[in-house]
Design a protein around this motif. Structure first.
Motif, short mmCIF file in Angstrom:
data_model
loop_
_atom_site.label_atom_id
_atom_site.label_comp_id
_atom_site.label_asym_id
_atom_site.label_seq_id
_atom_site.Cartn_x
_atom_site.Cartn_y
_atom_site.Cartn_z
N GLU A 1 0.81 -1.22 0.00
CA GLU A 1 0.00 0.00 0.00
C GLU A 1 0.85 1.27 0.00
N ARG B 1 -3.47 2.94 -3.45
CA ARG B 1 -3.57 1.48 -3.38
C ARG B 1 -3.80 1.13 -1.91
N GLU C 1 -5.33 -0.94 0.10
CA GLU C 1 -5.26 -2.25 0.76
C GLU C 1 -4.17 -3.12 0.16
N GLY C 2 -3.32 -2.50 -0.64
CA GLY C 2 -2.20 -3.24 -1.18
C GLY C 2 -2.54 -4.18 -2.32
#
Lengths: 113, 114
Positions: free
Chosen positions: B52, B69, B71-72
């Motif tokens: 993230e 991004r 929540e990765g």
């Protein structure tokens, strides 16, 4: 700064003949080099990479590339071209930050039947 | 998923409109990259995420461009107050860990600003 140059905007080859797409690089330190291919309306596809080791790197679809340190070149080659090889080819180098790949301007390869 | 998925495939925006472009990387890929490809040119780096964390945003051309991004996994590239010069194909790529493994690219989103 890391960069690559592709001196030819377009390369035209007859089917069955050998092809070469040229790339020269400028890096500080050891180069990490890549070749990608792009077909119309599609993303880039990885062909091959050079990190270390043998100067001749073999990749997908019968392509290979020759790393030449003295000439700072990384030319893409194929012994016998196919019409389906017609596409846009990009040479690329890993940036010194290792956070991104820097692409060349591309060479359009056209294989005539 | 099997590959990197980008949506929408095509986007037409009126000048001044905000747009959001989505990228679904390959499951488990830690690194995610956004590139901008103008017509007839090579891809130009925009930004890079590791999970993230946005570790490099040096290529974003102006403060109208924003990427996240949270929540990765899925990433969104947002362009505010679009201009005609923003017209390009926006490519997303993911990598298992570091770039040494090579990128897998999505098919891109073609943005046309009218």
């Amino acid at each position: 700064a890391q960069s690559v140059a592709q001196p030819e905007d377009q390369v035209n080859v007859a089917e069955g003949n050998p092809l070469t797409v040229k790339c020269t690089y400028s890096v500080s330190g050891n180069p990490y080099l890549f070749w990608y291919v792009q077909y119309p309306n599609r993303g880039l596809q990885f062909l091959l990479k050079y990190i270390t080791g043998d100067n001749l790197v073999k990749g997908s679809y019968g392509f290979e590339a020759e790393f030449n340190k003295s000439q700072t070149s990384f030319h893409l080659k194929k012994p016998s071209a196919l019409v389906s090889d017609s596409a846009l080819y990009f040479c690329a180098v890993l940036h010194s930050s290792a956070s991104k790949i820097i692409f060349g301007s591309g060479t359009r390869l056209s294989i005539r039947p | 998923g099997a590959g990197v998925s980008q949506s929408p495939r095509y986007k037409v925006a009126k000048r001044g409109q905000d747009v959001a472009l989505r990228c679904d990387p390959i499951s488990g890929h830690v690194s995610l990259f956004w590139y901008q490809q103008a017509l007839g040119q090579g891809p130009e780096f925009l930004t890079y995420f590791q999970n993230e964390a946005q570790l490099d945003k040096s290529g974003l051309p102006s403060d109208r461009f924003f990427a996240e991004r949270p929540e990765g996994s899925v990433s969104t590239l947002k362009i505010q107050r679009t201009q005609q010069e923003d017209s390009a194909v926006y490519l997303c790529a993911s990598s298992l860990w570091t770039i040494n493994y090579g990128y897998t690219f999505g098919s891109g989103t073609r943005l046309t600003v009218v």
